[in-house]
Motif scaffolding. Structure first.
Motif, PDB file in Angstrom:
ATOM      1  N   UNK A  19       0.854  -1.188   0.000  1.00  0.00           N
ATOM      2  CA  UNK A  19       0.000   0.000   0.000  1.00  0.00           C
ATOM      3  C   UNK A  19       0.890   1.239   0.000  1.00  0.00           C
ATOM      4  N   UNK A  20       0.346   2.405  -0.379  1.00  0.00           N
ATOM      5  CA  UNK A  20       1.175   3.615  -0.392  1.00  0.00           C
ATOM      6  C   UNK A  20       1.693   3.973   0.998  1.00  0.00           C
ATOM      7  N   UNK A  21       2.935   4.428   1.048  1.00  0.00           N
ATOM      8  CA  UNK A  21       3.549   4.903   2.287  1.00  0.00           C
ATOM      9  C   UNK A  21       3.951   6.364   2.076  1.00  0.00           C
ATOM     10  N   UNK A  22       3.527   7.207   2.999  1.00  0.00           N
ATOM     11  CA  UNK A  22       3.885   8.628   2.946  1.00  0.00           C
ATOM     12  C   UNK A  22       4.924   8.892   4.021  1.00  0.00           C
ATOM     13  N   UNK A  23       6.119   9.249   3.602  1.00  0.00           N
ATOM     14  CA  UNK A  23       7.200   9.537   4.532  1.00  0.00           C
ATOM     15  C   UNK A  23       7.185  10.997   4.940  1.00  0.00           C
ATOM     16  N   UNK A  24       7.353  11.242   6.245  1.00  0.00           N
ATOM     17  CA  UNK A  24       7.403  12.609   6.759  1.00  0.00           C
ATOM     18  C   UNK A  24       8.736  12.807   7.476  1.00  0.00           C
ATOM     19  N   UNK A  25       9.665  13.545   6.877  1.00  0.00           N
ATOM     20  CA  UNK A  25      10.906  13.848   7.588  1.00  0.00           C
ATOM     21  C   UNK A  25      10.639  14.823   8.726  1.00  0.00           C
ATOM     22  N   UNK A  26      11.258  14.555   9.870  1.00  0.00           N
ATOM     23  CA  UNK A  26      11.028  15.366  11.061  1.00  0.00           C
ATOM     24  C   UNK A  26      12.328  16.071  11.448  1.00  0.00           C
ATOM     25  N   UNK A  27      12.200  17.295  11.903  1.00  0.00           N
ATOM     26  CA  UNK A  27      13.373  18.134  12.164  1.00  0.00           C
ATOM     27  C   UNK A  27      14.027  17.826  13.500  1.00  0.00           C
ATOM     28  N   UNK A  28      14.182  16.540  13.803  1.00  0.00           N
ATOM     29  CA  UNK A  28      14.782  16.147  15.076  1.00  0.00           C
ATOM     30  C   UNK A  28      16.252  15.775  14.933  1.00  0.00           C
ATOM     31  N   UNK A  29      16.792  15.841  13.718  1.00  0.00           N
ATOM     32  CA  UNK A  29      18.193  15.499  13.509  1.00  0.00           C
ATOM     33  C   UNK A  29      19.122  16.638  13.884  1.00  0.00           C
ATOM     34  N   UNK A  30      20.420  16.352  13.955  1.00  0.00           N
ATOM     35  CA  UNK A  30      21.411  17.376  14.269  1.00  0.00           C
ATOM     36  C   UNK A  30      22.671  17.116  13.462  1.00  0.00           C
ATOM     37  N   UNK A  31      23.641  18.018  13.560  1.00  0.00           N
ATOM     38  CA  UNK A  31      24.888  17.846  12.822  1.00  0.00           C
ATOM     39  C   UNK A  31      24.719  18.183  11.356  1.00  0.00           C
ATOM     40  N   UNK A  32      25.401  17.445  10.491  1.00  0.00           N
ATOM     41  CA  UNK A  32      25.418  17.746   9.057  1.00  0.00           C
ATOM     42  C   UNK A  32      24.025  17.712   8.444  1.00  0.00           C
ATOM     43  N   UNK A  33      23.199  16.764   8.874  1.00  0.00           N
ATOM     44  CA  UNK A  33      21.839  16.658   8.342  1.00  0.00           C
ATOM     45  C   UNK A  33      20.806  17.229   9.273  1.00  0.00           C
ATOM     46  N   UNK A  34      21.151  18.319   9.947  1.00  0.00           N
ATOM     47  CA  UNK A  34      20.275  18.863  10.987  1.00  0.00           C
ATOM     48  C   UNK A  34      18.945  19.362  10.438  1.00  0.00           C
TER      49      UNK A  34
END
Length: 259
Positions: A203-218
């Motif tokens: 089935x379709x999956x909708x990905x939601x990136x969340x701003x909880x990362x830090x460092x280079x990919x913050x």
């Protein structure tokens, strides 16, 4: 909707001409709140997506005026990304009025104010929402509020990230057994979980990136990049922290399938 029915009844009863009815309908498409805002009152009728009042950067007083206009026309108002000062004024304005109910989701930072007798119409869609970590729950909850207001049944399971991948399989299996038609997967840090889930389901999956990362990919950049670069087909991606967009899109798909 009551205004539309009134206009159509007038037309059926020959109390107005077709031309007059057309003008009245057009006039109701956009409702002005003084010179403050133009409200797309009939967005739900036109697109199937509820209109949400984005509270950020609005003064509490202006927000209250917009809410009142929504309640007058639609019997409900949904406020997103509220601040404490705005919440306090909303409670002060509506909490003692028996004609309205206030529902606050402090995790999602959303408020629903609705007429006492009003309920969102059930559309039959079923969606599932998963998060990688507890830091992603606020975005998942925003998606949940929106999908429920669009008539979907929403199943949730949180904190299933790949650091403990064994936690994923049973909740995901249960969601599939219960007939979910779309999955929303919220993840911060490197954002791997949506691609993993998309590789396991049909089935379709909708990905939601969340701003909880830090460092280079913050601030969600690493998660967004991972999701966009995923090898898993069937994975769609919305913008960083966009729970509203994920919930609305998932609900549209699930409700279409249900009907």
């Amino acid at each position: 909707m009551e205004n539309i029915r009134e206009i159509l009844n007038k037309l059926l009863e020959k109390k107005c001409s077709i031309e007059e009815a057309e003008k009245l309908l057009k006039a109701n498409i956009i409702e002005e709140v003084g010179d403050l805002a133009k409200l797309d009152i009939f967005r739900k009728l036109r697109t199937g997506i509820v209109e949400v009042i984005y509270a950020a950067n609005k003064s509490p007083e202006i927000l209250i005026e917009i809410i009142k206009s929504f309640l007058e026309k639609s019997k409900f108002a949904i406020v997103s990304r509220y601040q404490d000062e705005q919440l306090n004024l909303i409670k002060k304005t509506f909490s003692h009025d028996k004609n309205f109910i206030i529902e606050v989701n402090s995790l999602a930072k959303t408020i629903i104010i609705k007429a006492t007798q009003f309920d969102f119409e059930k559309k039959g869609g079923i969606i599932g929402i998963i998060t990688a970590g507890s830091s992603d729950i606020h975005v998942a909850e925003e998606a949940k509020v929106i999908a429920q207001s669009m008539g979907c049944q929403v199943l949730t399971s949180y904190d299933l990230g790949i650091a403990g991948i064994h936690r994923l399989f049973q909740p995901l299996s249960e969601m599939i057994k219960k007939g979910v038609k779309v999955l929303i997967v919220c993840a911060g840090m490197e954002g791997t979980l949506p691609g993993v889930v998309a590789a396991l389901v049909d089935i379709p999956v909708i990905g939601v990136p969340v701003s909880s990362g830090y460092g280079l990919g913050e601030k969600g950049i690493g998660a967004l990049t991972t999701m966009l670069q995923s090898c898993s087909p069937g994975l769609l991606v919305v913008n960083i922290d966009n729970g509203f967009g994920a919930g609305a899109s998932a609900a549209l798909i699930a409700n279409k399938i249900a009907n």
